[in-house]
Design a protein around this motif. Sequence first.
Motif, PDB file in Angstrom:
ATOM      1  N   SER A  41       0.740  -1.600  -0.058  1.00  0.00           N
ATOM      2  CA  SER A  41      -0.130   0.198  -0.705  1.00  0.00           C
ATOM      3  C   SER A  41       0.758   0.983   0.362  1.00  0.00           C
ATOM      4  O   SER A  41       0.300   2.129  -0.396  1.00  0.00           O
ATOM      5  CB  SER A  41      -0.491  -0.063   1.357  1.00  0.00           C
ATOM      6  OG  SER A  41      -0.244  -0.105   2.646  1.00  0.00           O
ATOM      7  N   HIS A  42       2.017   0.791   0.333  1.00  0.00           N
ATOM      8  CA  HIS A  42       2.820   2.207   0.653  1.00  0.00           C
ATOM      9  C   HIS A  42       3.674   2.391  -0.562  1.00  0.00           C
ATOM     10  O   HIS A  42       3.444   3.641  -1.117  1.00  0.00           O
ATOM     11  CB  HIS A  42       4.152   2.211   1.937  1.00  0.00           C
ATOM     12  CG  HIS A  42       3.554   1.411   3.101  1.00  0.00           C
ATOM     13  ND1 HIS A  42       2.795   2.305   3.932  1.00  0.00           N
ATOM     14  CD2 HIS A  42       3.180   0.418   3.326  1.00  0.00           C
ATOM     15  CE1 HIS A  42       2.701   1.781   5.108  1.00  0.00           C
ATOM     16  NE2 HIS A  42       2.770   0.340   4.970  1.00  0.00           N
ATOM     17  N   SER A  43       3.933   1.935  -1.093  1.00  0.00           N
ATOM     18  CA  SER A  43       4.505   1.655  -2.715  1.00  0.00           C
ATOM     19  C   SER A  43       3.287   2.505  -3.855  1.00  0.00           C
ATOM     20  O   SER A  43       3.343   3.347  -4.456  1.00  0.00           O
ATOM     21  CB  SER A  43       5.262   0.654  -3.239  1.00  0.00           C
ATOM     22  OG  SER A  43       4.647  -0.455  -3.080  1.00  0.00           O
ATOM     23  N   CYS A  44       2.287   1.934  -3.778  1.00  0.00           N
ATOM     24  CA  CYS A  44       1.289   2.316  -4.586  1.00  0.00           C
ATOM     25  C   CYS A  44       0.736   2.980  -4.250  1.00  0.00           C
ATOM     26  O   CYS A  44       0.016   3.890  -5.646  1.00  0.00           O
ATOM     27  CB  CYS A  44      -0.003   0.555  -4.575  1.00  0.00           C
ATOM     28  SG  CYS A  44       1.082  -0.731  -5.236  1.00  0.00           S
ATOM     29  N   LYS A  45       0.867   3.932  -3.392  1.00  0.00           N
ATOM     30  CA  LYS A  45      -0.197   5.117  -2.785  1.00  0.00           C
ATOM     31  C   LYS A  45       1.317   6.339  -3.673  1.00  0.00           C
ATOM     32  O   LYS A  45      -0.338   7.075  -4.243  1.00  0.00           O
ATOM     33  CB  LYS A  45       0.616   5.583  -1.067  1.00  0.00           C
ATOM     34  CG  LYS A  45      -0.429   6.903  -0.741  1.00  0.00           C
ATOM     35  CD  LYS A  45      -0.394   7.306   0.721  1.00  0.00           C
ATOM     36  CE  LYS A  45      -0.909   5.570   0.819  1.00  0.00           C
ATOM     37  NZ  LYS A  45      -1.154   6.047   3.049  1.00  0.00           N
ATOM     38  N   ASP A  46       2.177   6.222  -3.754  1.00  0.00           N
ATOM     39  CA  ASP A  46       3.111   7.404  -4.509  1.00  0.00           C
ATOM     40  C   ASP A  46       3.322   6.638  -4.713  1.00  0.00           C
ATOM     41  O   ASP A  46       6.049   6.370  -4.823  1.00  0.00           O
ATOM     42  CB  ASP A  46       3.473   8.297  -3.807  1.00  0.00           C
ATOM     43  CG  ASP A  46       3.934   9.760  -4.545  1.00  0.00           C
ATOM     44  OD1 ASP A  46       4.054   9.379  -5.545  1.00  0.00           O
ATOM     45  OD2 ASP A  46       3.787  10.337  -3.700  1.00  0.00           O
ATOM     46  N   PRO A  47       3.885   5.997  -6.250  1.00  0.00           N
ATOM     47  CA  PRO A  47       4.715   5.072  -6.928  1.00  0.00           C
ATOM     48  C   PRO A  47       5.944   5.599  -7.453  1.00  0.00           C
ATOM     49  O   PRO A  47       6.864   5.520  -7.740  1.00  0.00           O
ATOM     50  CB  PRO A  47       3.991   4.762  -8.448  1.00  0.00           C
ATOM     51  CG  PRO A  47       2.345   4.709  -7.883  1.00  0.00           C
ATOM     52  CD  PRO A  47       2.737   5.757  -7.391  1.00  0.00           C
ATOM     53  N   SER A  48       5.667   7.276  -7.725  1.00  0.00           N
ATOM     54  CA  SER A  48       6.898   7.819  -7.655  1.00  0.00           C
ATOM     55  C   SER A  48       7.866   8.257  -6.600  1.00  0.00           C
ATOM     56  O   SER A  48       9.157   8.020  -6.434  1.00  0.00           O
ATOM     57  CB  SER A  48       6.597   9.662  -8.707  1.00  0.00           C
ATOM     58  OG  SER A  48       6.348  10.309  -7.154  1.00  0.00           O
ATOM     59  N   LYS A  49       7.701   7.539  -5.236  1.00  0.00           N
ATOM     60  CA  LYS A  49       8.431   7.581  -4.295  1.00  0.00           C
ATOM     61  C   LYS A  49       9.666   6.201  -4.500  1.00  0.00           C
ATOM     62  O   LYS A  49       9.426   5.601  -4.421  1.00  0.00           O
ATOM     63  CB  LYS A  49       7.785   8.022  -2.812  1.00  0.00           C
ATOM     64  CG  LYS A  49       7.188   9.427  -2.518  1.00  0.00           C
ATOM     65  CD  LYS A  49       6.627   9.286  -2.015  1.00  0.00           C
ATOM     66  CE  LYS A  49       5.994  10.258  -0.731  1.00  0.00           C
ATOM     67  NZ  LYS A  49       5.136  10.608   0.228  1.00  0.00           N
ATOM     68  N   GLU A  53      12.490   7.245   0.570  1.00  0.00           N
ATOM     69  CA  GLU A  53      11.371   8.624   0.993  1.00  0.00           C
ATOM     70  C   GLU A  53      10.541   7.739   1.154  1.00  0.00           C
ATOM     71  O   GLU A  53       9.685   8.354   2.453  1.00  0.00           O
ATOM     72  CB  GLU A  53      11.219   9.015  -0.454  1.00  0.00           C
ATOM     73  CG  GLU A  53      11.856   9.859  -1.049  1.00  0.00           C
ATOM     74  CD  GLU A  53      11.830  10.631  -2.783  1.00  0.00           C
ATOM     75  OE1 GLU A  53      12.649  11.188  -3.507  1.00  0.00           O
ATOM     76  OE2 GLU A  53      11.724   9.066  -2.982  1.00  0.00           O
ATOM     77  N   ILE A  54       9.434   7.365   1.218  1.00  0.00           N
ATOM     78  CA  ILE A  54       8.868   5.667   1.688  1.00  0.00           C
ATOM     79  C   ILE A  54       9.454   5.812   3.818  1.00  0.00           C
ATOM     80  O   ILE A  54       8.467   6.282   4.351  1.00  0.00           O
ATOM     81  CB  ILE A  54       8.395   4.999   0.943  1.00  0.00           C
ATOM     82  CG1 ILE A  54       7.872   4.435  -0.065  1.00  0.00           C
ATOM     83  CG2 ILE A  54       7.424   4.124   2.299  1.00  0.00           C
ATOM     84  CD1 ILE A  54       7.514   4.025  -0.899  1.00  0.00           C
ATOM     85  N   ARG A 102      -2.461  -3.961  -9.813  1.00  0.00           N
ATOM     86  CA  ARG A 102      -1.282  -2.945  -9.655  1.00  0.00           C
ATOM     87  C   ARG A 102      -0.367  -4.032 -10.575  1.00  0.00           C
ATOM     88  O   ARG A 102       0.044  -4.656  -8.903  1.00  0.00           O
ATOM     89  CB  ARG A 102      -1.072  -1.434  -9.919  1.00  0.00           C
ATOM     90  CG  ARG A 102      -0.294  -0.760  -9.500  1.00  0.00           C
ATOM     91  CD  ARG A 102       0.555   0.763  -9.100  1.00  0.00           C
ATOM     92  NE  ARG A 102      -0.976   1.469  -9.184  1.00  0.00           N
ATOM     93  CZ  ARG A 102      -0.618   2.771  -8.308  1.00  0.00           C
ATOM     94  NH1 ARG A 102       0.089   2.375  -7.445  1.00  0.00           N
ATOM     95  NH2 ARG A 102      -1.737   3.017  -8.881  1.00  0.00           N
TER      96      ARG A 102
END
Length: 292
Positions: A41-49, A53-54, A102
């Motif tokens: 869920s963390h990486s999918c929330k903002d794939p650009s990070k 950074e997460i 995803r």
Amino acid sequence: MAYIDSGFIYKGRIEGSNGGGLLVRFYSLVGFLPFSQLSPSHSCKDPSKTIHEIAKGLTGSDISMKVIQADEENKKLIFSEKEAVWSQFSEQVNVGDIFEARVGSVEDYGAFIHLRFPDGLYHLTGLVHVSEVSWDLVQDVRDILSEGDEVRVKVISVDREKTRITLSIKQLEEDPLLETLDKVIPQDVSAVPDSLSDSNISDIEPLPGLETIFEELLREDGVDDVRISRQGFEKRVVSQDLQLWLSNAPPTNQKFTLLARAGRQVQEIHLTTSLDQEGIKRALQRALERVP
């Protein structure tokens, strides 16, 4: 160790991070949560990070996790958020369910897919094996799927003991051969193209494994005769494995149609029987179970 035995979910405070994961406060101790054990869920929330950074963003927050290793002698205390979310969400996943998802990492043997739940978060990950990506013959999964792609998947198995979910993309699409079967083996014999053969039926060699299946079918009550009537050749290879199914074509004079496929070769089989369609399916299932 008591937390491991009980499977209790612990709400842990993230105190910081290092190159490999997060530092977690556990009462008077500090444990470790590897990046590989984070929920998707963390990486999918903002794939650009990036993962670092997460990790920085999670510092100071409380997340649910389970203790997966407590080694007093070597002073190791390891946590997993993945194990915690499995306990919380896996009961919502059943065979036949369809998820928006995803693509995560893509490997030679398939792709790991993150499942999106009703709350909009991607809590669990399943595997689409290379054989379940497409009806076409897939040489390299990376030719079809890339990390971050949005896909729809069907759940084809859930192993709750091993915490594994197996998924399929191709089962949400029609088998292209079934869609064009009348072109491969037309029901109208007068329209048989050059790719079909029905004049020398005795010369048609059964696909590997078919003869044994025929023998077992003839042992079934109500099955009087099984023989190949025609064969054709598909333009592309869908599967090298032998596939056998009952056609929906209506029976003629107690003759039902079976279709067998391996590679490009397709064979039409006439089954003379007093059984109805459901009876044939059961007889075929029993025959296949007896084939070594």
